[in-house]
Scaffold this motif. Structure first.
Motif, PDB file in Angstrom:
ATOM      1  N   ALA A  56       0.825  -1.206   0.000  1.00 42.43           N
ATOM      2  CA  ALA A  56       0.000   0.000   0.000  1.00 42.43           C
ATOM      3  C   ALA A  56       0.861   1.259   0.000  1.00 42.43           C
ATOM      4  N   LYS A  57       1.922   1.260   0.789  1.00 39.35           N
ATOM      5  CA  LYS A  57       2.819   2.418   0.858  1.00 39.35           C
ATOM      6  C   LYS A  57       3.514   2.649  -0.479  1.00 39.35           C
ATOM      7  N   LEU A  61       3.259   5.917  -2.907  1.00 40.25           N
ATOM      8  CA  LEU A  61       4.435   6.663  -3.359  1.00 40.25           C
ATOM      9  C   LEU A  61       4.476   6.772  -4.878  1.00 40.25           C
ATOM     10  N   LEU A  62       4.165   5.666  -5.558  1.00 44.05           N
ATOM     11  CA  LEU A  62       4.179   5.669  -7.019  1.00 44.05           C
ATOM     12  C   LEU A  62       3.056   6.526  -7.612  1.00 44.05           C
ATOM     13  N   ASP A  66       7.383   8.834 -10.135  1.00 53.70           N
ATOM     14  CA  ASP A  66       8.086   7.593 -10.473  1.00 53.70           C
ATOM     15  C   ASP A  66       9.284   7.406  -9.555  1.00 53.70           C
ATOM     16  N   TYR A  67       9.614   6.163  -9.323  1.00 51.32           N
ATOM     17  CA  TYR A  67      10.774   5.795  -8.508  1.00 51.32           C
ATOM     18  C   TYR A  67      11.579   4.746  -9.244  1.00 51.32           C
ATOM     19  N   GLY A  97       5.329  -3.929 -13.930  1.00 52.59           N
ATOM     20  CA  GLY A  97       5.623  -2.748 -14.736  1.00 52.59           C
ATOM     21  C   GLY A  97       5.400  -1.418 -14.043  1.00 52.59           C
ATOM     22  N   TYR A  98       5.114  -1.436 -12.761  1.00 56.81           N
ATOM     23  CA  TYR A  98       4.926  -0.174 -12.033  1.00 56.81           C
ATOM     24  C   TYR A  98       6.256   0.520 -11.777  1.00 56.81           C
ATOM     25  N   ILE A  99       7.307  -0.251 -11.656  1.00 61.75           N
ATOM     26  CA  ILE A  99       8.653   0.291 -11.516  1.00 61.75           C
ATOM     27  C   ILE A  99       9.453  -0.219 -12.699  1.00 61.75           C
ATOM     28  N   ASN A 100       9.991   0.723 -13.483  1.00 63.69           N
ATOM     29  CA  ASN A 100      10.764   0.367 -14.662  1.00 63.69           C
ATOM     30  C   ASN A 100      11.930   1.340 -14.757  1.00 63.69           C
TER      31      ASN A 100
END
Length: 186
Positions: A56-57, A61-62, A66-67, A97-100
């Motif tokens: 959830a955190k 943040l996303l 982007d991170y 694919g949320y972090i790329n």
């Protein structure tokens, strides 16, 4: 893990070693895990709470920006003690694919007004690998000379040595700066 109390979005826990931990939990997690009624959590329940809370955190943040993978790991590790679970959550976000890191690098290159050298440094500090950085620059439309000309126009009214110092802080090489300045003067 002994549950000391559940207040608002905080879960107050105490381990067998009398170490206290405060975990941010959403109302959904509280109701799904029925935390208001429980006095203790088994090891599996504790891991599930941490997993759901870190997921959830990270999604929160996303939703804001982007991170990179390394940045997200760092953020979650500051918040949660269970590093294995944090890594599992980040891997899930990468798989979905949320972090790329490649997309992150491309976006940073596109919106930045810095030199390639400075961008490469910034990306490496965010945990982006050399191959990914090279690929992102290969695909990006980042003309260093053109960017140098734009930046030089911004500081055209300053003294030459101050212009050079400003551009060098942006990461441009001295030789390139002098060359572009000569082009403009001609």
């Amino acid at each position: 893990m002994k549950i000391l109390k559940v207040a608002r979005n905080k879960l107050y826990l105490e381990s067998n070693l009398e170490e206290q931990e405060i975990v941010d939990v959403s109302p959904e997690i509280i109701s799904e895990m029925d935390l208001n009624r429980k006095k203790e959590l088994s090891r599996e329940e504790y891991r599930r709470v941490i997993y759901l809370a870190s997921l959830a955190k990270s999604i929160f943040l996303l939703s804001r920006r982007d991170y990179s993978r390394k940045e997200m790991l760092g953020k979650l590790r500051m918040k949660f003690r269970e590093y294995g679970i944090v890594e599992e959550v980040v891997e899930k976000l990468v798989d979905r694919g949320y972090i790329n890191d490649l997309d992150y690098a491309r976006a940073l290159i596109e919106r930045s007004r810095e030199s390639r050298r400075k961008l490469e440094y910034q990306l490496s500090m965010k945990g982006i690998g050399r191959e990914v950085i090279a690929e992102a620059f290969g695909e990006a439309d980042h003309d260093e000379r053109d960017e140098l000309r734009k930046q030089l126009k911004k500081v055209a009214k300053r003294e030459k040595d101050k212009q050079i110092a400003y551009l060098m802080r942006k990461g441009f090489r001295y030789e390139d700066i002098r060359e572009v300045m000569r082009e403009i003067e001609e």
